[in-house]
Design a protein around this motif. Structure first.
Motif, short mmCIF file in Angstrom:
data_model
loop_
_atom_site.label_atom_id
_atom_site.label_comp_id
_atom_site.label_asym_id
_atom_site.label_seq_id
_atom_site.Cartn_x
_atom_site.Cartn_y
_atom_site.Cartn_z
N THR A 164 0.68 -1.19 0.09
CA THR A 164 -0.08 0.07 0.10
C THR A 164 1.04 1.18 -0.12
O THR A 164 2.11 1.24 0.37
CB THR A 164 -1.07 0.10 1.27
OG1 THR A 164 -0.17 0.01 2.47
CG2 THR A 164 -1.78 -1.11 1.36
N LEU A 165 0.21 2.43 -0.29
CA LEU A 165 0.88 3.54 -0.25
C LEU A 165 1.53 3.86 1.03
O LEU A 165 2.41 4.50 1.33
CB LEU A 165 -0.01 4.81 -0.87
CG LEU A 165 -0.21 4.70 -2.43
CD1 LEU A 165 -1.37 5.85 -2.61
CD2 LEU A 165 1.01 4.74 -3.19
N GLN A 166 0.51 3.62 1.98
CA GLN A 166 0.93 4.10 3.43
C GLN A 166 1.96 3.25 3.63
O GLN A 166 2.94 3.87 4.48
CB GLN A 166 -0.57 3.54 4.27
CG GLN A 166 -0.56 4.15 5.79
CD GLN A 166 -1.91 3.83 5.99
OE1 GLN A 166 -2.72 3.83 5.62
NE2 GLN A 166 -1.95 3.48 7.59
N MET A 167 2.16 2.02 3.76
CA MET A 167 3.20 1.01 3.85
C MET A 167 4.57 1.65 3.26
O MET A 167 5.51 1.63 3.88
CB MET A 167 3.06 -0.37 3.41
CG MET A 167 3.89 -1.24 4.39
SD MET A 167 3.39 -2.98 3.36
CE MET A 167 1.76 -3.22 3.59
N MET A 168 4.33 2.11 2.13
CA MET A 168 5.66 2.69 1.21
C MET A 168 6.02 3.88 2.00
O MET A 168 7.32 3.89 2.23
CB MET A 168 5.15 2.85 -0.14
CG MET A 168 6.29 3.27 -1.05
SD MET A 168 5.48 3.66 -2.63
CE MET A 168 4.97 5.40 -2.35
N ILE A 169 5.39 4.79 2.23
CA ILE A 169 5.75 6.02 2.90
C ILE A 169 6.33 5.42 4.32
O ILE A 169 7.25 6.17 4.88
CB ILE A 169 4.60 7.04 2.96
CG1 ILE A 169 4.10 7.48 1.80
CG2 ILE A 169 4.89 8.05 3.78
CD1 ILE A 169 2.79 8.36 1.90
N ASP A 170 5.78 4.70 5.23
CA ASP A 170 6.13 4.39 6.52
C ASP A 170 7.61 3.72 6.49
O ASP A 170 8.46 3.88 7.06
CB ASP A 170 5.38 3.41 7.17
CG ASP A 170 3.85 4.37 7.57
OD1 ASP A 170 4.25 5.61 7.67
OD2 ASP A 170 2.79 3.55 7.73
N ARG A 171 7.73 2.95 5.36
CA ARG A 171 9.05 2.33 5.00
C ARG A 171 10.15 3.36 4.74
O ARG A 171 11.10 3.28 5.35
CB ARG A 171 9.07 1.32 3.95
CG ARG A 171 8.57 -0.16 4.45
CD ARG A 171 9.10 -0.97 3.54
NE ARG A 171 7.99 -2.32 3.78
CZ ARG A 171 8.06 -3.42 2.85
NH1 ARG A 171 9.12 -3.52 1.83
NH2 ARG A 171 7.48 -4.50 3.20
#
Length: 209
Positions: free
Chosen positions: A81-88
């Motif tokens: 997800t986009l959320q996971m991408m930013i958090d990483r």
């Protein structure tokens, strides 16, 4: 005749439908709905030809946008997800670094926003010239983030824009069908753009870098 053209050759319709799917995902789920990188990057890739149709004024945007969408497409193979991408990226402390997925997402989001404003302006502007709609869209979305040299080059390129009739011909649309698909994109892309903005703002990353 535009009506006899196969749907595969009608990029506006494909763009509008892809973003409608994304908007439906956001609207149909719980308040913590998430967008997957794969469908998002695919929808964004359908927008790429539009920049090419606008000619030299938006050549910088086309090159920048296409390369960053490609990065997101590649990223979708390993991140959900986009959320996971930013958090990483935040965990790796590389959010603002050139080439980071999050930075690329911000640039892609601006491209989507520019097209949204362009379509809004085309719909309300009479005549065959795209200069005013394109200038307004550029000034609203891109200009605040560009230095003097790029702004000057874009201003010069505005004189080489296609006419509205030429653009619609490239897109295999007539005026009526184009208006419908542009309105569909505006309606569908707005919640998607706001969702991406929220991902940045909720993490206090800001939107102006």
């Amino acid at each position: 005749m535009a009506n006899s053209v196969d749907d595969d050759q009608k990029p506006l319709k494909k763009i509008a439908e892809a973003f409608k799917d994304l908007a439906n995902t956001l609207n149909s789920q719980t308040p913590d709905a998430q967008l997957e990188v794969g469908p998002f990057s695919h929808a964004c890739s359908l927008v790429s030809p539009l920049f090419g149709c606008l000619g030299i004024a938006f050549k910088f945007a086309e090159m920048d946008y296409v390369s960053k969408v490609h990065d997101l497409c590649e990223t979708s193979k390993s991140i959900g997800t986009l959320q996971m991408m930013i958090d990483r990226d935040m965990e790796a402390n590389c959010v603002r670094k050139g080439g980071s997925h999050t930075r690329n997402l911000l640039r892609v989001k601006r491209g989507l926003d520019m097209v949204r404003v362009l379509f809004e302006q085309i719909i309300v502007t009479d005549g065959n010239s795209l200069k005013d709609p394109a200038s307004t869209a550029y000034a609203q979305v891109f200009a605040p983030h560009h230095g003097w040299a790029i702004r000057k080059a874009v201003a010069a390129g505005m004189y080489a824009l296609p006419t509205k009739a030429q653009l619609l011909k490239k897109l295999n649309e007539d005026e009526t069908s184009a208006r419908i698909q542009m309105q569909n994109y505006i309606a569908a892309s707005t919640p998607v753009i706001l969702y991406v903005d929220k991902l940045f703002l909720s993490r206090e990353l800001g939107l102006d870098w």
